[in-house]
Design a protein around this motif. Structure first.
Motif, PDB file in Angstrom:
ATOM      1  N   LEU A   1       2.959  -8.483 -11.102  1.00 32.46           N
ATOM      2  CA  LEU A   1       1.551  -8.205 -10.817  1.00 32.46           C
ATOM      3  C   LEU A   1       1.384  -6.796 -10.288  1.00 32.46           C
ATOM      4  CD1 LEU A   1       0.705 -11.558  -8.968  1.00 32.46           C
ATOM      5  CD2 LEU A   1       0.555 -11.060 -11.428  1.00 32.46           C
TER       6      LEU A   1
ATOM      7  N   GLU B   1      -7.007  -4.665 -12.333  1.00 28.10           N
ATOM      8  CA  GLU B   1      -5.787  -5.352 -11.909  1.00 28.10           C
ATOM      9  C   GLU B   1      -5.056  -5.843 -13.153  1.00 28.10           C
ATOM     10  OE1 GLU B   1      -4.574  -5.178  -9.006  1.00 28.10           O
ATOM     11  OE2 GLU B   1      -6.372  -4.305  -8.110  1.00 28.10           O
TER      12      GLU B   1
ATOM     13  N   THR C   1       6.885 -11.879 -15.847  1.00 26.38           N
ATOM     14  CA  THR C   1       5.663 -11.193 -15.420  1.00 26.38           C
ATOM     15  C   THR C   1       5.830 -10.551 -14.051  1.00 26.38           C
ATOM     16  OG1 THR C   1       4.790 -13.209 -14.403  1.00 26.38           O
ATOM     17  CG2 THR C   1       4.169 -12.790 -16.667  1.00 26.38           C
TER      18      THR C   1
ATOM     19  N   VAL D   1      -1.555  -7.868 -15.105  1.00 22.97           N
ATOM     20  CA  VAL D   1      -0.357  -8.696 -15.201  1.00 22.97           C
ATOM     21  C   VAL D   1       0.542  -8.003 -16.222  1.00 22.97           C
ATOM     22  CG1 VAL D   1       0.596 -10.935 -15.843  1.00 22.97           C
ATOM     23  CG2 VAL D   1      -1.646 -10.804 -14.725  1.00 22.97           C
TER      24      VAL D   1
ATOM     25  N   TYR E   1      -3.076  -6.927  -6.602  1.00 22.87           N
ATOM     26  CA  TYR E   1      -3.611  -7.951  -7.513  1.00 22.87           C
ATOM     27  C   TYR E   1      -4.112  -9.178  -6.740  1.00 22.87           C
ATOM     28  CZ  TYR E   1      -3.523 -11.337 -11.443  1.00 22.87           C
ATOM     29  OH  TYR E   1      -3.841 -12.296 -12.374  1.00 22.87           O
TER      30      TYR E   1
ATOM     31  N   VAL F   1       3.266 -17.141 -10.972  1.00 21.73           N
ATOM     32  CA  VAL F   1       3.815 -15.906 -11.531  1.00 21.73           C
ATOM     33  C   VAL F   1       5.103 -16.299 -12.239  1.00 21.73           C
ATOM     34  CG1 VAL F   1       4.609 -13.573 -11.073  1.00 21.73           C
ATOM     35  CG2 VAL F   1       2.846 -14.572  -9.615  1.00 21.73           C
TER      36      VAL F   1
END
Length: 196
Positions: free
Chosen positions: A34, A143, A32, A145, A38, A28
């Motif tokens: 999640l 899901e 970013t 990002v 996720y 990650v």
């Protein structure tokens, strides 16, 4: 927390890979975040799909202001970056690369981890190498990002200039090169020819 004397991303990824006892591995990045659930949903899907599989979510670029929103649109449009994890609007779908996919840790180790000689594009290179070993990367619907791109043209230009340099390094060292990466140069040549 592992130390990173190499001070570049692949050194950090390999240090984490060497020390973890976790069954699954992902990264990650700083820009970013999640979506809730996720990791759990991706891990469940990877368990079902098998050892040579990886699963990630849909990418959503978020920015502020007119310039930021224009950049966010460009880095998630097929004309800007080609077909892949950045441009899909729904899944499931297979893609050649996903930097935030969840992998089986043992498979990442067996595939050789991340090339410490690549300051950039080590995730691209790993995906291409994994594909040669039979890996499949899936984008999972539902899901996400969440990604904040550079919101100034100067920062974006610097980022993509470095990506281009390191794509060339991957091609030269490993013989791995996505043909789609030639598209911007082809458009430039055609544009110059048309102007001439």
């Amino acid at each position: 927390v592992e130390s990173n004397p190499g001070r570049v991303v692949p050194h950090a990824l390999n240090a984490a890979l060497a020390s973890t006892e976790a069954q699954f591995f992902t990264r990650v990045d700083g820009r970013t975040s999640l979506s809730p659930g996720y990791l759990e949903r991706c891990m469940t899907r990877v368990r079902d799909a098998g050892r040579r599989s990886a699963v990630g979510g849909l990418l959503v670029a978020e920015a502020d202001g007119a310039v930021g929103n224009a950049i966010a649109a460009a880095v998630t449009h097929p004309l800007g970056v080609g077909r892949g994890f950045r441009t899909l609007r729904s899944g499931p779908a297979d893609v050649p690369h996903h930097p935030f996919a969840v992998w089986w840790t043992d498979f990442v180790r067996e595939a050789g981890g991340f090339d410490a000689g690549l300051v950039r594009n080590q995730d691209d290179e790993f995906s291409m190498r994994a594909a040669r070993c039979g890996a499949c990367i899936e984008v999972l619907d539902g899901e996400f990002v969440h990604y904040r791109p550079r919101e100034r043209f100067l920062g974006l230009g610097s980022q993509y200039f470095q990506y281009g340099l390191w794509k060339a390094a991957v091609a030269r060292r490993k013989g791995l090169f996505p043909l789609r990466s030639l598209a911007p140069a082809a458009v430039l040549v055609v544009g110059c020819a048309a102007a001439a």
